[in-house]
Design an enzyme around this catalytic site. Structure first.
Site, PDB file in Angstrom:
ATOM      1  N   GLY A   1       0.837  -1.194   0.000  1.00 11.34           N
ATOM      2  CA  GLY A   1       0.000   0.000   0.000  1.00 11.34           C
ATOM      3  C   GLY A   1       0.871   1.242   0.000  1.00 11.34           C
ATOM      4  N   HIS A   2       1.860   1.231  -0.897  1.00  9.62           N
ATOM      5  CA  HIS A   2       2.754   2.384  -1.049  1.00  9.62           C
ATOM      6  C   HIS A   2       3.528   2.227  -2.348  1.00  9.62           C
ATOM      7  CE1 HIS A   2       5.993  -0.315   0.088  1.00  9.62           C
ATOM      8  NE2 HIS A   2       5.387  -0.597   1.225  1.00  9.62           N
ATOM      9  N   ALA A   3       4.256   3.286  -2.687  1.00 10.26           N
ATOM     10  CA  ALA A   3       5.187   3.216  -3.816  1.00 10.26           C
ATOM     11  C   ALA A   3       6.567   3.588  -3.302  1.00 10.26           C
ATOM     12  CB  ALA A   3       4.762   4.198  -4.910  1.00 10.26           C
TER      13      ALA A   3
ATOM     14  N   ARG B   1       2.111  -0.432  -4.993  1.00  8.60           N
ATOM     15  CA  ARG B   1       1.924  -1.882  -4.906  1.00  8.60           C
ATOM     16  C   ARG B   1       1.385  -2.311  -3.539  1.00  8.60           C
ATOM     17  NH1 ARG B   1       4.544  -3.900  -0.882  1.00  8.60           N
ATOM     18  NH2 ARG B   1       6.804  -3.990  -0.797  1.00  8.60           N
TER      19      ARG B   1
ATOM     20  N   VAL C   1       6.262   6.647  -0.902  1.00  5.66           N
ATOM     21  CA  VAL C   1       5.083   7.501  -1.099  1.00  5.66           C
ATOM     22  C   VAL C   1       3.943   6.706  -0.484  1.00  5.66           C
ATOM     23  CG1 VAL C   1       3.605   8.690  -2.755  1.00  5.66           C
ATOM     24  CG2 VAL C   1       6.039   8.355  -3.270  1.00  5.66           C
TER      25      VAL C   1
END
Ligand code: TYD
Length: 139
Positions: free
Chosen positions: A52-54, A99, A124
């Site tokens: 749950g981030h990039a 992702r 991010v």
């Protein structure tokens, strides 16, 4: 700028043997970067999700050493779900994709290689910010 088409499943070597099977992975070969970090995710309770981030610069390579889970990659326009359910498949995820990992089976074990050392500033963590960075061509 990475798109979901840059995320790729890589089939790893496997030596099937009555004594037990063997697979391996090499940097700059199956893993297309120098490995700076290895971490693993385990004991995931049913229904939980991870990620749950990039990452701005970190590339990763993910293997389901046991069990199965989904990795969803998203480039701000499109999403793609990869099911990892064999220990001889890896998923390469370039930097600049959102992702998430979900649908972990009981006793699943995710091994992850990264191209950078851990750095919170590389993350991010808000989807709206990710979409804006992507739109502006900054990630
Ligand atoms: P995080 O990357 O947010 O986990 P996930 O993407 O799997 O949901 O990491 C969770 C915590 O673990 C975070 O607060 C920092 C720590 N961490 C490290 O210290 N080093 C690492 O290499 C990683 C991946 C996480």
């Amino acid at each position: 700028m990475a798109t979901i088409d840059d995320a790729k499943i890589v089939e790893l070597p496997k030596f099937l043997d009555a004594r037990g099977n063997l697979s391996f992975v090499e940097q700059n070969n199956h893993i297309p970067f120098e490995i700076e970090r290895t971490y693993w995710i385990y004991d995931v309770p049913g229904g939980e999700f991870r990620g749950g981030h990039a990452y701005r610069t970190n590339e990763e390579f993910i293997i389901a050493l046991s069990g199965a889970f989904d990795v969803v990659v998203d480039d701000g326009q499109e999403k793609k779900t990869f099911l990892l359910n064999r220990s001889y498949y890896g998923l390469y995820v370039p930097a600049g994709l959102w992702r998430e990992m979900k649908n972990f089976s009981t006793n699943s074990f995710a091994l992850e290689f990264g191209s950078t050392q851990y750095d919170e500033k590389d993350y991010v963590r808000y989807y709206n910010e990710f979409r804006k960075l992507k739109r502006d061509g900054k990630i």
